[in-house]
Design an enzyme around this catalytic site. Sequence first.
Site, PDB file in Angstrom:
ATOM      1  CE  LYS A 121      -2.076  -1.195   3.865  1.00  0.00           C
ATOM      2  NZ  LYS A 121      -1.396  -2.477   4.127  1.00  0.00           N
ATOM      3  NE  ARG A 141      -5.128   0.254   8.882  1.00  0.00           N
ATOM      4  CZ  ARG A 141      -3.916  -0.242   8.752  1.00  0.00           C
ATOM      5  NH1 ARG A 141      -3.655  -1.464   9.124  1.00  0.00           N
ATOM      6  NH2 ARG A 141      -2.957   0.481   8.274  1.00  0.00           N
ATOM      7  NE  ARG A 151       7.780  -2.668   6.430  1.00  0.00           N
ATOM      8  CZ  ARG A 151       6.472  -2.480   6.485  1.00  0.00           C
ATOM      9  NH1 ARG A 151       5.860  -1.794   5.539  1.00  0.00           N
ATOM     10  NH2 ARG A 151       5.770  -2.999   7.464  1.00  0.00           N
ATOM     11  NE  ARG A 201       5.922  -0.598  10.143  1.00  0.00           N
ATOM     12  CZ  ARG A 201       4.870  -0.515   9.344  1.00  0.00           C
ATOM     13  NH1 ARG A 201       4.963   0.140   8.200  1.00  0.00           N
ATOM     14  NH2 ARG A 201       3.722  -1.074   9.667  1.00  0.00           N
ATOM     15  NE  ARG A 226       1.539  -4.796  10.949  1.00  0.00           N
ATOM     16  CZ  ARG A 226       2.691  -4.772  10.277  1.00  0.00           C
ATOM     17  NH1 ARG A 226       3.780  -5.325  10.780  1.00  0.00           N
ATOM     18  NH2 ARG A 226       2.762  -4.190   9.110  1.00  0.00           N
TER      19      ARG A 226
END
Length: 223
Positions: free
Chosen positions: A24, A99, A133, A166, A177
Amino acid sequence: MDDAAEVEQTAVKIILIGPPGAGKGTQSQLLQKCYSIPQISTGDILREAIQKETPLGKKAKDFVNKGYLVPDEIVIGLIQDRLHRNDCRKGFILDGFPRTVSQSDALSNLVVIDAVISLDLDEEEVLVRLAGRRSCPKCGKPYHMRFEPPQHNERCDTCSLKLIQRVDDKEETIRQRLFEYRKNTEPIIRYYDEKSKLIRIDARGTKQEVFNRIVATLQYDHI
Ligand code: AP5
């Protein structure tokens, strides 16, 4: 003045939705350049507030770091303020909002959305994308250790600082999540589908391939 009327009629208003790590943020940034409209990422706004230890950050910190959704009233207030800023008059890309059903109801009272792009990616691929990431703690440049690695070890090509991961990209937190996504966000995908706003995009392949699919579909729909 009516809130919805404050946004120009020709403005492009897009939502990007999808599981954690579907791309996203990556695709919003490419769309931002292409359409010259701002990317509004609730995740980025919350992380910045946490880092600066603002009142918003203090309220959101535990939820974000543990992979839970931040309460609706906090995020809705944040988006109401953000959409009233001048740069949104020509449109915007919402990355990570709404969301929940309450968030999509609140949004529909603010603006009429043109398209909801759902980035579809299976969980195996999500885990690969999130595990790799990294970003630079100084300039924020994003990397991926497999798909877009830095030139030297785990250091930023520009700042030479060691890249960071992160806090919520730990495996256990990613699972939380994903659970939140299935429970709270998938139902609103069905809601937008019933309203004929939904565009499903296969999020496999390179960033450019995914981006080309999105743009081709938006152009086909005259958006
Ligand atoms: P948020 O920051 O929105 O996290 P998320 O939805 O879990 O999504 P991510 O940012 O992890 O992934 P992404 O889909 O943007 O993928 P990316 O482009 O980075 O939210 C964080 C938290 O904030 C939430 O858990 C919640 O606590 C809170 N929050 C936020 N919004 C909220 C709301 N509305 N309500 C309540 N709480 C809220 O890509 C991932 C990686 O893959 C990158 O390394 C990238 O380089 C790589 N990649 C991307 N595309 C490709 C590709 N095509 N090929 C190869 N690699 C790729």
